[in-house]
Design a protein around this motif. Structure first.
Motif, PDB file in Angstrom:
ATOM      1  N   UNK A 127       0.731  -1.571   0.339  1.00 11.05           N
ATOM      2  CA  UNK A 127      -0.206   0.158   0.274  1.00 11.05           C
ATOM      3  C   UNK A 127       1.294   1.238   0.056  1.00 11.05           C
ATOM      4  N   UNK A 128       0.256   2.356  -0.490  1.00 11.06           N
ATOM      5  CA  UNK A 128       0.817   3.233  -0.565  1.00 11.06           C
ATOM      6  C   UNK A 128       0.316   4.481   0.471  1.00 11.06           C
ATOM      7  N   UNK A 129       1.536   4.713   0.371  1.00 10.44           N
ATOM      8  CA  UNK A 129       1.031   6.627   1.440  1.00 10.44           C
ATOM      9  C   UNK A 129       2.004   7.715   1.532  1.00 10.44           C
ATOM     10  N   UNK A 130       1.157   9.302   1.936  1.00 11.32           N
ATOM     11  CA  UNK A 130       2.647   9.660   1.814  1.00 11.32           C
ATOM     12  C   UNK A 130       2.026  10.417   3.636  1.00 11.32           C
ATOM     13  N   UNK A 131       3.425  10.645   4.050  1.00  9.88           N
ATOM     14  CA  UNK A 131       3.139  11.793   5.036  1.00  9.88           C
ATOM     15  C   UNK A 131       3.685  13.127   5.399  1.00  9.88           C
ATOM     16  N   UNK A 132       2.989  14.065   5.592  1.00 10.48           N
ATOM     17  CA  UNK A 132       2.997  15.928   5.285  1.00 10.48           C
ATOM     18  C   UNK A 132       4.976  15.886   6.687  1.00 10.48           C
ATOM     19  N   UNK A 133       6.114  16.393   6.565  1.00  9.54           N
ATOM     20  CA  UNK A 133       6.823  16.002   7.466  1.00  9.54           C
ATOM     21  C   UNK A 133       7.170  17.877   7.002  1.00  9.54           C
ATOM     22  N   UNK A 164      -0.384  -8.854  17.509  1.00 14.16           N
ATOM     23  CA  UNK A 164      -0.479  -9.847  18.543  1.00 14.16           C
ATOM     24  C   UNK A 164       0.269 -11.638  18.587  1.00 14.16           C
ATOM     25  N   UNK A 165      -0.554 -11.325  17.356  1.00  9.13           N
ATOM     26  CA  UNK A 165       0.487 -12.957  16.929  1.00  9.13           C
ATOM     27  C   UNK A 165       0.509 -13.044  15.722  1.00  9.13           C
ATOM     28  N   UNK A 166       2.308 -13.161  15.999  1.00  8.09           N
ATOM     29  CA  UNK A 166       3.389 -12.809  14.931  1.00  8.09           C
ATOM     30  C   UNK A 166       3.502 -14.180  13.652  1.00  8.09           C
ATOM     31  N   UNK A 167       2.328 -14.290  13.546  1.00  8.20           N
ATOM     32  CA  UNK A 167       2.132 -15.862  12.394  1.00  8.20           C
ATOM     33  C   UNK A 167       2.212 -14.999  10.955  1.00  8.20           C
ATOM     34  N   UNK A 168       2.743 -15.185  10.575  1.00  6.27           N
ATOM     35  CA  UNK A 168       3.131 -15.228   9.078  1.00  6.27           C
ATOM     36  C   UNK A 168       2.934 -13.304   8.824  1.00  6.27           C
ATOM     37  N   UNK A 169       4.067 -12.668   9.788  1.00 12.92           N
ATOM     38  CA  UNK A 169       3.719 -11.424   9.630  1.00 12.92           C
ATOM     39  C   UNK A 169       5.762 -11.191   8.526  1.00 12.92           C
ATOM     40  N   UNK A 170       5.429 -11.408   7.674  1.00  9.35           N
ATOM     41  CA  UNK A 170       5.970 -10.899   6.601  1.00  9.35           C
ATOM     42  C   UNK A 170       5.703  -9.696   6.270  1.00  9.35           C
ATOM     43  N   UNK A 171       6.365  -8.572   7.011  1.00  6.87           N
ATOM     44  CA  UNK A 171       5.622  -7.223   6.742  1.00  6.87           C
ATOM     45  C   UNK A 171       7.652  -6.246   6.673  1.00  6.87           C
ATOM     46  N   UNK A 172       7.400  -5.231   5.633  1.00  4.35           N
ATOM     47  CA  UNK A 172       8.977  -4.512   5.355  1.00  4.35           C
ATOM     48  C   UNK A 172       7.776  -2.789   5.580  1.00  4.35           C
ATOM     49  N   UNK A 173       9.001  -2.290   5.178  1.00  2.00           N
ATOM     50  CA  UNK A 173       9.127  -1.390   5.004  1.00  2.00           C
ATOM     51  C   UNK A 173       9.327  -0.994   3.140  1.00  2.00           C
ATOM     52  N   UNK A 174       8.984  -0.831   1.878  1.00  2.00           N
ATOM     53  CA  UNK A 174       9.635  -0.910   0.465  1.00  2.00           C
ATOM     54  C   UNK A 174       9.668   0.210  -0.424  1.00  2.00           C
ATOM     55  N   UNK A 175      11.271   0.771  -0.512  1.00  2.00           N
ATOM     56  CA  UNK A 175      11.743   1.625  -1.276  1.00  2.00           C
ATOM     57  C   UNK A 175      10.436   3.310  -0.298  1.00  2.00           C
ATOM     58  N   UNK A 176      11.022   3.868   1.395  1.00  6.48           N
ATOM     59  CA  UNK A 176      10.589   4.556   1.201  1.00  6.48           C
ATOM     60  C   UNK A 176      11.976   5.734   0.624  1.00  6.48           C
ATOM     61  N   UNK A 177      11.086   6.751   0.501  1.00  4.13           N
ATOM     62  CA  UNK A 177      11.017   7.471  -0.067  1.00  4.13           C
ATOM     63  C   UNK A 177      11.078   9.220   0.971  1.00  4.13           C
ATOM     64  N   UNK A 178      12.376  10.523   1.047  1.00  2.00           N
ATOM     65  CA  UNK A 178      11.734  11.399   1.174  1.00  2.00           C
ATOM     66  C   UNK A 178      11.685  12.153   0.543  1.00  2.00           C
ATOM     67  N   UNK A 179      11.013  13.782   0.339  1.00  2.00           N
ATOM     68  CA  UNK A 179      10.729  14.413  -1.121  1.00  2.00           C
ATOM     69  C   UNK A 179      10.941  15.750  -0.519  1.00  2.00           C
ATOM     70  N   UNK A 180      11.572  16.517  -0.446  1.00  2.00           N
ATOM     71  CA  UNK A 180      12.162  18.645  -0.535  1.00  2.00           C
ATOM     72  C   UNK A 180      11.369  18.532  -1.878  1.00  2.00           C
ATOM     73  N   UNK A 181      10.595  19.170  -1.240  1.00  2.00           N
ATOM     74  CA  UNK A 181       9.674  20.471  -2.229  1.00  2.00           C
ATOM     75  C   UNK A 181       9.757  21.907  -1.920  1.00  2.00           C
TER      76      UNK A 181
END
Length: 72
Positions: free
Chosen positions: A31-37, A55-72
């Protein structure tokens, strides 16, 4: 791989304070999302990307994919 038993919580923290949370349940698609910093512009911050078994770690193969910070 089997889907997560009960999902995974994700959080973004700035200097130890949570600024965003999300929950991915049993689905296996990224899933994609943006956070305003912009409130922290112009200063150094400690940025933490956190993953936690709900609570149950069964099959929790979670990780961040390609986090990026963008300066505007």
């Amino acid at each position: 791989l089997a889907p997560s038993d009960d999902g995974v919580d994700f959080a973004v923290l700035v200097d130890g304070e949570t600024v965003w949370t999300g929950r991915q349940t049993r689905q296996e698609q990224p899933e994609s999302f943006e956070v305003d910093l912009s409130a922290h512009a112009g200063r150094d911050i400690e940025l933490t990307l956190q993953v936690d078994a709900i609570g149950n770690a069964g099959h929790d193969w979670a990780h961040w994919l390609r986090p990026v910070t963008v300066l505007e």
